[in-house]
Design a protein around this motif. Structure first.
Motif, PDB file in Angstrom:
ATOM      1  N   MET A   1       2.546  34.203  -5.048  1.00  0.00           N
ATOM      2  CA  MET A   1       3.004  32.853  -5.304  1.00  0.00           C
ATOM      3  C   MET A   1       4.254  32.641  -4.452  1.00  0.00           C
ATOM      4  N   GLU A   2       4.248  31.591  -3.685  1.00  0.00           N
ATOM      5  CA  GLU A   2       5.436  31.233  -2.914  1.00  0.00           C
ATOM      6  C   GLU A   2       6.203  30.202  -3.726  1.00  0.00           C
ATOM      7  N   ALA A   3       7.381  30.597  -4.170  1.00  0.00           N
ATOM      8  CA  ALA A   3       8.200  29.711  -4.988  1.00  0.00           C
ATOM      9  C   ALA A   3       9.172  28.942  -4.104  1.00  0.00           C
ATOM     10  N   ASN A   4       9.566  27.786  -4.588  1.00  0.00           N
ATOM     11  CA  ASN A   4      10.592  27.004  -3.927  1.00  0.00           C
ATOM     12  C   ASN A   4      11.868  27.849  -3.882  1.00  0.00           C
ATOM     13  N   PRO A   5      12.569  27.901  -2.745  1.00  0.00           N
ATOM     14  CA  PRO A   5      13.790  28.709  -2.657  1.00  0.00           C
ATOM     15  C   PRO A   5      14.843  28.343  -3.709  1.00  0.00           C
TER      16      PRO A   5
ATOM     17  N   ALA B   1       5.433  37.099 -16.814  1.00  0.00           N
ATOM     18  CA  ALA B   1       4.490  37.509 -15.772  1.00  0.00           C
ATOM     19  C   ALA B   1       5.200  38.395 -14.755  1.00  0.00           C
ATOM     20  N   PRO B   2       5.437  39.656 -15.127  1.00  0.00           N
ATOM     21  CA  PRO B   2       6.161  40.548 -14.207  1.00  0.00           C
ATOM     22  C   PRO B   2       5.355  40.822 -12.935  1.00  0.00           C
ATOM     23  N   PRO B   3       5.922  40.526 -11.774  1.00  0.00           N
ATOM     24  CA  PRO B   3       5.193  40.734 -10.514  1.00  0.00           C
ATOM     25  C   PRO B   3       5.200  42.208 -10.097  1.00  0.00           C
ATOM     26  N   HIS B   4       4.242  42.539  -9.259  1.00  0.00           N
ATOM     27  CA  HIS B   4       4.189  43.868  -8.641  1.00  0.00           C
ATOM     28  C   HIS B   4       5.412  44.049  -7.748  1.00  0.00           C
ATOM     29  N   LEU B   5       5.758  42.974  -7.033  1.00  0.00           N
ATOM     30  CA  LEU B   5       6.964  42.996  -6.200  1.00  0.00           C
ATOM     31  C   LEU B   5       7.409  41.578  -5.893  1.00  0.00           C
ATOM     32  N   ILE B   6       8.664  41.475  -5.534  1.00  0.00           N
ATOM     33  CA  ILE B   6       9.232  40.197  -5.090  1.00  0.00           C
ATOM     34  C   ILE B   6       9.731  40.423  -3.677  1.00  0.00           C
ATOM     35  N   TYR B   7       9.300  39.551  -2.777  1.00  0.00           N
ATOM     36  CA  TYR B   7       9.755  39.591  -1.391  1.00  0.00           C
ATOM     37  C   TYR B   7      10.201  38.187  -1.023  1.00  0.00           C
ATOM     38  N   GLU B   8      11.488  38.042  -0.741  1.00  0.00           N
ATOM     39  CA  GLU B   8      12.076  36.733  -0.484  1.00  0.00           C
ATOM     40  C   GLU B   8      11.687  35.806  -1.640  1.00  0.00           C
ATOM     41  N   ASN B   9      10.975  34.713  -1.370  1.00  0.00           N
ATOM     42  CA  ASN B   9      10.568  33.832  -2.471  1.00  0.00           C
ATOM     43  C   ASN B   9       9.065  33.954  -2.769  1.00  0.00           C
ATOM     44  N   TYR B  10       8.504  35.128  -2.463  1.00  0.00           N
ATOM     45  CA  TYR B  10       7.112  35.438  -2.791  1.00  0.00           C
ATOM     46  C   TYR B  10       7.084  36.377  -3.995  1.00  0.00           C
ATOM     47  N   TYR B  11       6.279  36.014  -4.983  1.00  0.00           N
ATOM     48  CA  TYR B  11       6.060  36.845  -6.163  1.00  0.00           C
ATOM     49  C   TYR B  11       4.630  37.366  -6.051  1.00  0.00           C
ATOM     50  N   VAL B  12       4.493  38.679  -5.910  1.00  0.00           N
ATOM     51  CA  VAL B  12       3.201  39.295  -5.613  1.00  0.00           C
ATOM     52  C   VAL B  12       2.628  39.935  -6.875  1.00  0.00           C
ATOM     53  N   TYR B  13       1.348  39.625  -7.142  1.00  0.00           N
ATOM     54  CA  TYR B  13       0.652  40.105  -8.339  1.00  0.00           C
ATOM     55  C   TYR B  13      -0.626  40.836  -7.964  1.00  0.00           C
ATOM     56  N   ILE B  14      -0.917  41.891  -8.694  1.00  0.00           N
ATOM     57  CA  ILE B  14      -2.155  42.636  -8.503  1.00  0.00           C
ATOM     58  C   ILE B  14      -3.244  42.066  -9.403  1.00  0.00           C
ATOM     59  N   GLU B  15      -2.887  41.718 -10.624  1.00  0.00           N
ATOM     60  CA  GLU B  15      -3.850  41.215 -11.606  1.00  0.00           C
ATOM     61  C   GLU B  15      -3.905  39.681 -11.590  1.00  0.00           C
TER      62      GLU B  15
ATOM     63  N   LYS C   1      -4.802  37.642 -13.967  1.00  0.00           N
ATOM     64  CA  LYS C   1      -4.266  37.025 -15.191  1.00  0.00           C
ATOM     65  C   LYS C   1      -2.742  36.875 -15.105  1.00  0.00           C
ATOM     66  N   ASP C   2      -2.068  37.851 -14.530  1.00  0.00           N
ATOM     67  CA  ASP C   2      -0.613  37.751 -14.355  1.00  0.00           C
ATOM     68  C   ASP C   2      -0.267  36.662 -13.341  1.00  0.00           C
ATOM     69  N   ALA C   3      -1.049  36.595 -12.283  1.00  0.00           N
ATOM     70  CA  ALA C   3      -0.834  35.550 -11.272  1.00  0.00           C
ATOM     71  C   ALA C   3      -1.030  34.172 -11.877  1.00  0.00           C
ATOM     72  N   ASP C   4      -2.053  34.022 -12.725  1.00  0.00           N
ATOM     73  CA  ASP C   4      -2.304  32.730 -13.371  1.00  0.00           C
ATOM     74  C   ASP C   4      -1.139  32.327 -14.277  1.00  0.00           C
ATOM     75  N   GLU C   5      -0.573  33.289 -14.991  1.00  0.00           N
ATOM     76  CA  GLU C   5       0.608  33.008 -15.831  1.00  0.00           C
ATOM     77  C   GLU C   5       1.766  32.514 -14.967  1.00  0.00           C
ATOM     78  N   ALA C   6       1.990  33.192 -13.863  1.00  0.00           N
ATOM     79  CA  ALA C   6       3.087  32.811 -12.966  1.00  0.00           C
ATOM     80  C   ALA C   6       2.844  31.428 -12.369  1.00  0.00           C
ATOM     81  N   ILE C   7       1.614  31.158 -11.972  1.00  0.00           N
ATOM     82  CA  ILE C   7       1.277  29.842 -11.422  1.00  0.00           C
ATOM     83  C   ILE C   7       1.602  28.759 -12.434  1.00  0.00           C
ATOM     84  N   GLY C   8       1.192  28.973 -13.686  1.00  0.00           N
ATOM     85  CA  GLY C   8       1.455  27.992 -14.733  1.00  0.00           C
ATOM     86  C   GLY C   8       2.932  27.733 -14.925  1.00  0.00           C
TER      87      GLY C   8
END
Length: 159
Positions: A7-11, A27-41, A43-50
């Protein structure tokens, strides 16, 4: 090679520490890089999107390829590396592998292709920007090398 979701979040999210804390708990991400929240699962990505949509902080979503190998000249336009792991933006890339050709033919074709490659995965798959597909086909045809382009959309659905 694995597919993950980013997920690319607004800065502006960096200024909202309370919101970030909630996002990381829900929705704990696998990693955060800059304003990207990276998910493996998913369901977690969907939570973050919401959550990001609700806060009007979602810029876009990306399918990433997590892989190992060697970065090419165009790598930093189409991927990033964090803690020794490599991530490529799947929607901006085409992938191919070499099927046939003599050693010297393949070697010469690869020399020509080198400046257009984003990444060479450890499993022998090459990645290039989508707009180089016709150029790649012309180069390999010139050297009598056969390649197979992979449908990353179908690959993604298998995983």
């Amino acid at each position: 090679m694995n597919f993950v979701i980013a997920m690319e979040a607004n800065p502006f999210i960096e200024q909202l520490s309370d919101f970030q804390e909630v996002l990381l708990q829900v929705a704990p991400p696998h990693l955060i890089y800059e304003n990207y929240y990276v998910y493996i699962e998913q369901k977690d990505a969907d939570e973050a999107i919401g959550l990001l949509r609700e806060a009007d902080l979602l810029e876009s979503t990306h399918l990433l390829i997590k892989t190992e190998g060697c970065a090419g000249e165009d790598f930093f336009d189409y991927g990033f590396q964090v803690d020794g792991e490599t991530y490529l933006f799947a929607d901006e890339l085409s992938a191919f592998r070499i099927l046939d050709g003599t050693g010297i033919q393949m070697e010469m074709a690869l020399i020509q292709l080198e400046e257009h490659l984003v990444f060479k995965a450890a499993n022998g798959i090459y990645f290039a920007a989508n707009h180089y597909t016709e150029l790649i086909m012309g180069i390999v045809k010139t050297y009598g090398v056969k390649v197979e382009f992979l449908d990353l959309d179908k690959w993604c659905k298998k995983i």
